[in-house]
Design a protein around this motif. Structure first.
Motif, PDB file in Angstrom:
ATOM      1  N   LEU A 166       0.835  -1.204   0.000  1.00 13.19           N
ATOM      2  CA  LEU A 166       0.000   0.000   0.000  1.00 13.19           C
ATOM      3  C   LEU A 166       0.871   1.256   0.000  1.00 13.19           C
ATOM      4  N   TYR A 167       1.880   1.265   0.860  1.00 13.79           N
ATOM      5  CA  TYR A 167       2.791   2.407   0.898  1.00 13.79           C
ATOM      6  C   TYR A 167       3.586   2.519  -0.405  1.00 13.79           C
ATOM      7  N   LEU A 168       3.991   1.364  -0.961  1.00 11.44           N
ATOM      8  CA  LEU A 168       4.778   1.382  -2.199  1.00 11.44           C
ATOM      9  C   LEU A 168       3.971   1.977  -3.348  1.00 11.44           C
ATOM     10  N   SER A 169       2.695   1.612  -3.432  1.00 10.50           N
ATOM     11  CA  SER A 169       1.853   2.161  -4.497  1.00 10.50           C
ATOM     12  C   SER A 169       1.731   3.676  -4.365  1.00 10.50           C
ATOM     13  N   SER A 170       1.706   4.167  -3.126  1.00 10.49           N
ATOM     14  CA  SER A 170       1.572   5.605  -2.908  1.00 10.49           C
ATOM     15  C   SER A 170       2.841   6.362  -3.287  1.00 10.49           C
ATOM     16  N   VAL A 171       3.996   5.854  -2.866  1.00 15.93           N
ATOM     17  CA  VAL A 171       5.237   6.579  -3.164  1.00 15.93           C
ATOM     18  C   VAL A 171       5.548   6.563  -4.660  1.00 15.93           C
ATOM     19  N   LEU A 172       5.152   5.482  -5.346  1.00 17.14           N
ATOM     20  CA  LEU A 172       5.405   5.414  -6.783  1.00 17.14           C
ATOM     21  C   LEU A 172       4.552   6.426  -7.546  1.00 17.14           C
ATOM     22  N   TYR A 173       3.437   6.815  -6.972  1.00 13.35           N
ATOM     23  CA  TYR A 173       2.583   7.815  -7.619  1.00 13.35           C
ATOM     24  C   TYR A 173       3.326   9.147  -7.768  1.00 13.35           C
ATOM     25  N   LYS A 174       4.268   9.389  -6.867  1.00 11.60           N
ATOM     26  CA  LYS A 174       5.018  10.651  -6.897  1.00 11.60           C
ATOM     27  C   LYS A 174       6.339  10.503  -7.651  1.00 11.60           C
ATOM     28  N   PHE A 175       6.352   9.596  -8.607  1.00 17.01           N
ATOM     29  CA  PHE A 175       7.567   9.334  -9.374  1.00 17.01           C
ATOM     30  C   PHE A 175       8.089  10.597 -10.051  1.00 17.01           C
ATOM     31  N   ASP A 176       7.176  11.378 -10.639  1.00 23.18           N
ATOM     32  CA  ASP A 176       7.601  12.566 -11.389  1.00 23.18           C
ATOM     33  C   ASP A 176       7.825  13.779 -10.499  1.00 23.18           C
ATOM     34  N   GLN A 177       7.630  13.623  -9.184  1.00 26.35           N
ATOM     35  CA  GLN A 177       7.813  14.742  -8.253  1.00 26.35           C
ATOM     36  C   GLN A 177       9.043  14.544  -7.369  1.00 26.35           C
ATOM     37  N   GLY A 178      10.038  13.876  -7.908  1.00 25.44           N
ATOM     38  CA  GLY A 178      11.267  13.605  -7.169  1.00 25.44           C
ATOM     39  C   GLY A 178      11.483  12.129  -6.918  1.00 25.44           C
ATOM     40  N   GLY A 179      10.411  11.338  -7.091  1.00 28.19           N
ATOM     41  CA  GLY A 179      10.535   9.902  -6.843  1.00 28.19           C
ATOM     42  C   GLY A 179      11.428   9.177  -7.823  1.00 28.19           C
ATOM     43  N   TYR A 180      11.675   9.797  -8.983  1.00 31.58           N
ATOM     44  CA  TYR A 180      12.547   9.180  -9.981  1.00 31.58           C
ATOM     45  C   TYR A 180      14.001   9.136  -9.530  1.00 31.58           C
ATOM     46  N   LEU A 181      14.348   9.948  -8.554  1.00 29.86           N
ATOM     47  CA  LEU A 181      15.757  10.086  -8.172  1.00 29.86           C
ATOM     48  C   LEU A 181      16.370   8.781  -7.665  1.00 29.86           C
ATOM     49  N   PRO A 182      15.793   8.116  -6.625  1.00 26.84           N
ATOM     50  CA  PRO A 182      16.419   6.881  -6.160  1.00 26.84           C
ATOM     51  C   PRO A 182      16.376   5.766  -7.195  1.00 26.84           C
ATOM     52  N   LEU A 183      15.323   5.746  -8.029  1.00 20.59           N
ATOM     53  CA  LEU A 183      15.255   4.716  -9.068  1.00 20.59           C
ATOM     54  C   LEU A 183      16.315   4.949 -10.138  1.00 20.59           C
ATOM     55  N   SER A 184      16.626   6.210 -10.409  1.00 18.56           N
ATOM     56  CA  SER A 184      17.701   6.514 -11.361  1.00 18.56           C
ATOM     57  C   SER A 184      19.052   6.091 -10.795  1.00 18.56           C
ATOM     58  N   PHE A 185      19.287   6.417  -9.509  1.00 16.54           N
ATOM     59  CA  PHE A 185      20.512   5.968  -8.853  1.00 16.54           C
ATOM     60  C   PHE A 185      20.608   4.443  -8.903  1.00 16.54           C
ATOM     61  N   ALA A 186      19.479   3.790  -8.591  1.00 16.33           N
ATOM     62  CA  ALA A 186      19.464   2.325  -8.542  1.00 16.33           C
ATOM     63  C   ALA A 186      19.762   1.725  -9.912  1.00 16.33           C
ATOM     64  N   ALA A 187      19.166   2.288 -10.970  1.00 16.05           N
ATOM     65  CA  ALA A 187      19.399   1.773 -12.321  1.00 16.05           C
ATOM     66  C   ALA A 187      20.875   1.877 -12.700  1.00 16.05           C
ATOM     67  N   LEU A 188      21.500   3.014 -12.368  1.00 16.07           N
ATOM     68  CA  LEU A 188      22.918   3.198 -12.668  1.00 16.07           C
ATOM     69  C   LEU A 188      23.779   2.204 -11.894  1.00 16.07           C
ATOM     70  N   LEU A 189      23.526   2.091 -10.583  1.00 17.58           N
ATOM     71  CA  LEU A 189      24.349   1.208  -9.751  1.00 17.58           C
ATOM     72  C   LEU A 189      24.153  -0.254 -10.115  1.00 17.58           C
ATOM     73  N   ILE A 190      22.911  -0.661 -10.394  1.00 15.30           N
ATOM     74  CA  ILE A 190      22.659  -2.059 -10.766  1.00 15.30           C
ATOM     75  C   ILE A 190      23.356  -2.394 -12.075  1.00 15.30           C
ATOM     76  N   SER A 191      23.341  -1.474 -13.027  1.00 14.31           N
ATOM     77  CA  SER A 191      24.030  -1.707 -14.301  1.00 14.31           C
ATOM     78  C   SER A 191      25.518  -1.952 -14.073  1.00 14.31           C
ATOM     79  N   LEU A 192      26.128  -1.105 -13.240  1.00 13.33           N
ATOM     80  CA  LEU A 192      27.555  -1.260 -12.951  1.00 13.33           C
ATOM     81  C   LEU A 192      27.825  -2.569 -12.214  1.00 13.33           C
ATOM     82  N   MET A 193      26.975  -2.898 -11.242  1.00 19.12           N
ATOM     83  CA  MET A 193      27.175  -4.110 -10.449  1.00 19.12           C
ATOM     84  C   MET A 193      26.978  -5.368 -11.291  1.00 19.12           C
ATOM     85  N   LEU A 194      25.949  -5.382 -12.141  1.00 21.07           N
ATOM     86  CA  LEU A 194      25.718  -6.541 -13.006  1.00 21.07           C
ATOM     87  C   LEU A 194      26.867  -6.733 -13.989  1.00 21.07           C
ATOM     88  N   LEU A 195      27.344  -5.633 -14.574  1.00 21.75           N
ATOM     89  CA  LEU A 195      28.455  -5.715 -15.521  1.00 21.75           C
ATOM     90  C   LEU A 195      29.700  -6.258 -14.842  1.00 21.75           C
TER      91      LEU A 195
END
Length: 695
Positions: free
Chosen positions: A461-490
């Motif tokens: 329930l909380y996850l669905s709520s925080v994802l709603y604010k993706f375009d209001q700053g919520g994209y930031l940790p997901l962007s960090f995560a995408a970059l770090l996961i790419s480096l770690m997987l490689l």
């Protein structure tokens, strides 16, 4: 595809860990979930049965500073982040207070981690339905390529989100604390508050190299004072303004809040969840103390202080709803404003320090498991191995914090990003905890289902709520995560492919006899240590070395440094030796085993500790005459041989593989620490052997 080849490498890694024939100490293959419980005991076991009342109280006091700094500073910004558009109805304050109360009660108070100490003790278990279920789940996971890759990516996502926490916690904590200056003078604008926060953050990261050991003793008194202060102010506000807010213990006010506000109430959950920031790291901190001490400090200090603080703020807002954007500082009595400002700033710094240290720790563990690019690990305490400093990560975190603070300037937008990081880590932790409940603790299935239903429903329930604010700053940790996961997987992918290459191109051990009798190979005094990832056998770098230098040291040890999936390996069980050639050649293989939390830079030289272990091995083998020979060659001189390998994609590789290896990995490698900088190798005794690996 990268994933398909990674599975093949994983199977070869498993084969490399199997027992080998010959005259050696046997290396038995264990599942990663078995090792912690059986083969090597971890020193981080529970001390519940050994602690008296005085020790329990001391641990409870210390845990306040380490565990609860983050959640303790959440009253600085929760109400302000929740009511960004103002308070529409006076009972909305009670509805949100009720949400906060039950969130804190359900997640950090009731959802306590079970006794970890039992996991580390070997117990013979009789066949049962729970044991069969645990074995079945474990075997299914081990046989499924999809499950293994999914768990790897999920773990990396959790790791990346914790690192994101390490960025966002200092930003929102310091920015919220410094925001108190706005009430002191009209000249203090949002822009100036942001830049003052940036200065404090730069100073905070600038002193990281000193280590938390230097300031750690002040954590508990400061955070304890903070809890007592916000609790006392909460009581004061309750008495002075509206004590009726205590009826928020009735969950019916939550229902009314949702009926009244609908979608807006659901969206506000993304801010309400900030009342439990730090809980995502709470369970990891249990290992540093005891379950009872954590429960004691939570029940006696943290929980009642937080509830009273939020209740006091709600009571104040019932009469002054227009001040919701600055709830915390506006609700402080005038006579204690500046002392509370200083205490808030110190508490915010401590909360930030806890997450920064946690980031260093999780990166160290990821590095040890081959899932993170090479960085320098500096141990800042001679007493506590867990206290580490990573210069590269420190600069990265500092730069990210400065950019985030200077760009957003507002705790509301940073709070949106923070909420996503917090809830993602909590949800992933709960998912992994379900696996542990089934496979390790062997919990009754009804309890597992109950936990999944209750905690899972709340977190989703909380996850669905925080994802709603993706375009209001919520994209930031997901962007960090995408970059770090790419480096770690490689990095992990190429790490495993290199291991598979060494496994396929091992130097045949039987050729050692030919070399020993070949007159063109000169034997010179001294001890040579060849480093490689190969778990057993002779690495291909040896053949490359012989092709260029027809000379061998009188004693040879092929060293592979391995990280086991456990916290610590006792020093007495550090080395496993195996003889590779006839006695007169003095050729051995050594597996140097470390836990992911072990320090690599021992106070003694690595070669000195290794030779001591080798002599003990020879003594057990009953060949005492070789002990003197090993001692003599060691004193004649030591050289460490390390492969300077260039990795390229093999012929016929697809475009994705060539891009990943030839460009992605090699670009990453050129900008990171060299291998000898993270291994226990003295530079004056280092000899590099260049070779190319086609993967």
């Amino acid at each position: 595809m990268l994933d398909g080849e990674a599975d093949e490498c994983a199977d070869e890694l498993d084969a490399a860990s199997s027992p080998d024939e010959g005259n050696h100490r046997q290396i038995t293959r264990h599942g990663s979930l078995d090792i912690e419980a059986t083969a090597v005991p971890s020193p981080n076991y529970s001390y519940e049965k050994d602690t008296g009342a005085a020790t329990m109280l001391r641990l409870a006091f210390q845990s306040i500073g380490v565990v609860y700094g983050d959640i303790g500073t959440s009253p600085l910004y929760v109400f302000a982040s929740t009511f960004t558009g103002g308070i529409a109805h006076e009972d909305d304050v009670i509805g949100v207070l009720s949400l906060i109360f039950y969130t804190i009660t359900l997640v950090p108070l009731i959802n306590q981690q079970a006794e970890d100490g039992e996991v580390s003790n070997f117990r013979l278990q009789l066949p049962s339905r729970r044991l069969r279920r645990a074995t079945g789940v474990k075997e299914a996971l081990e046989k499924s390529s999809f499950a293994k890759h999914f768990l790897l990516i999920a773990t990396m996502l959790g790791t990346a989100m914790v690192i994101g926490d390490g960025i966002l916690t200092p930003c929102i904590s310091v920015l919220s604390a410094v925001g108190g200056l706005k009430n002191a003078t009209d000249a203090m604008t949002e822009e100036r508050i942001a830049w003052i926060s940036v200065v404090i953050l730069v100073i905070l990261f600038g002193v990281q190299s000193l280590g938390t050991d230097k300031v750690g003793y002040s954590f508990a008194p400061i955070i304890t004072s903070w809890f007592l202060s916000i609790g006392s102010i909460g009581v004061f506000n309750l008495i002075k303004y509206d004590p009726k807010v205590l009826k928020a213990v009735n969950p019916n006010y939550i229902v009314d809040y949702f009926l009244r506000n609908g979608k807006e109430a659901w969206i506000s959950l993304g801010a309400v969840v900030l009342c439990i920031t730090g809980v995502e790291a709470l369970f990891a901190d249990v290992g540093h103390f005891t379950v009872r001490s954590i429960q004691l400090s939570m029940c006696v200090v943290a929980f009642p202080s937080l509830v009273l603080a939020y209740a006091g703020q709600a009571s104040y807002l019932r009469e002054h709803p227009e001040t919701v954007a600055e709830t915390f500082y506006k609700s402080i009595p005038g006579g204690v404003y500046w002392p509370m400002f200083v205490l808030a700033l110190l508490s915010a710094i401590i909360a930030s320090q806890a997450m920064i240290s946690g980031t260093f720790s999780i990166v160290q563990q990821s590095l040890s498991l081959g899932c993170f690019p090479r960085v320098k690990i500096v141990h800042t305490s001679s007493k506590l191995e867990g206290q580490v400093y990573i210069p590269e990560m420190n600069y990265f975190l500092m730069l990210a914090c400065v950019v985030v603070t200077a760009f957003f300037k507002s705790t509301v937008k940073i709070g949106n990003a923070y909420g996503i990081a917090v809830v993602f880590v909590m949800a992933l932790t709960s998912a992994f905890l379900v696996l542990i409940m089934i496979m390790i603790w062997k919990t009754h299935i009804l309890l597992v289902l109950s936990y999944t239903a209750v905690i899972g429903a709340v977190e989703l329930l909380y996850l669905s709520s925080v994802l709603y604010k993706f375009d209001q700053g919520g994209y930031l940790p997901l962007s960090f995560a995408a970059l770090l996961i790419s480096l770690m997987l490689l990095w992990n992918y190429v790490h495993r492919k290199r291991y598979a290459y060494e496994l396929d191109h091992k130097f045949p051990a039987e050729k050692l006899l030919e070399i020993n009798s070949d007159p063109k190979f000169l034997r010179i005094p001294g001890l040579a240590l060849f480093f490689s990832d190969l778990a057993h056998g002779i690495p291909p770098i040896f053949q490359h070395y012989l092709a260029n230098i027809p000379a061998l040291h009188s004693a040879l040890v092929f060293v592979s440094i391995k990280t086991l999936p456990i916290g610590r390996v006792p020093p007495g069980e550090r080395f496993l030796f195996r003889r590779l050639g006839p006695g007169d050649m003095l050729v051995f293989h050594c597996a140097a085993r470390y836990g992911y939390g072990d320090a690599r830079g021992e106070r003694e030289a690595f070669d000195e500790i290794l030779v001591r272990g080798l002599k003990e091995f020879l003594l057990e083998e009953g060949v005492e005459e070789e002990i003197g020979a090993v001692e003599r060659e060691w004193r004649a001189g030591v050289v460490h041989l390390l492969g300077e390998t260039e990795v390229v994609a093999g012929e016929g590789s697809g475009l994705l593989k060539r891009l990943a290896i030839d460009y992605g990995f090699n670009l990453l490698k050129r900008n990171l620490r060299r291998e000898e900088e993270v291994l226990p190798i003295p530079r004056r005794q280092l000899l590099k052997v260049g070779m190319t690996m086609e993967l």
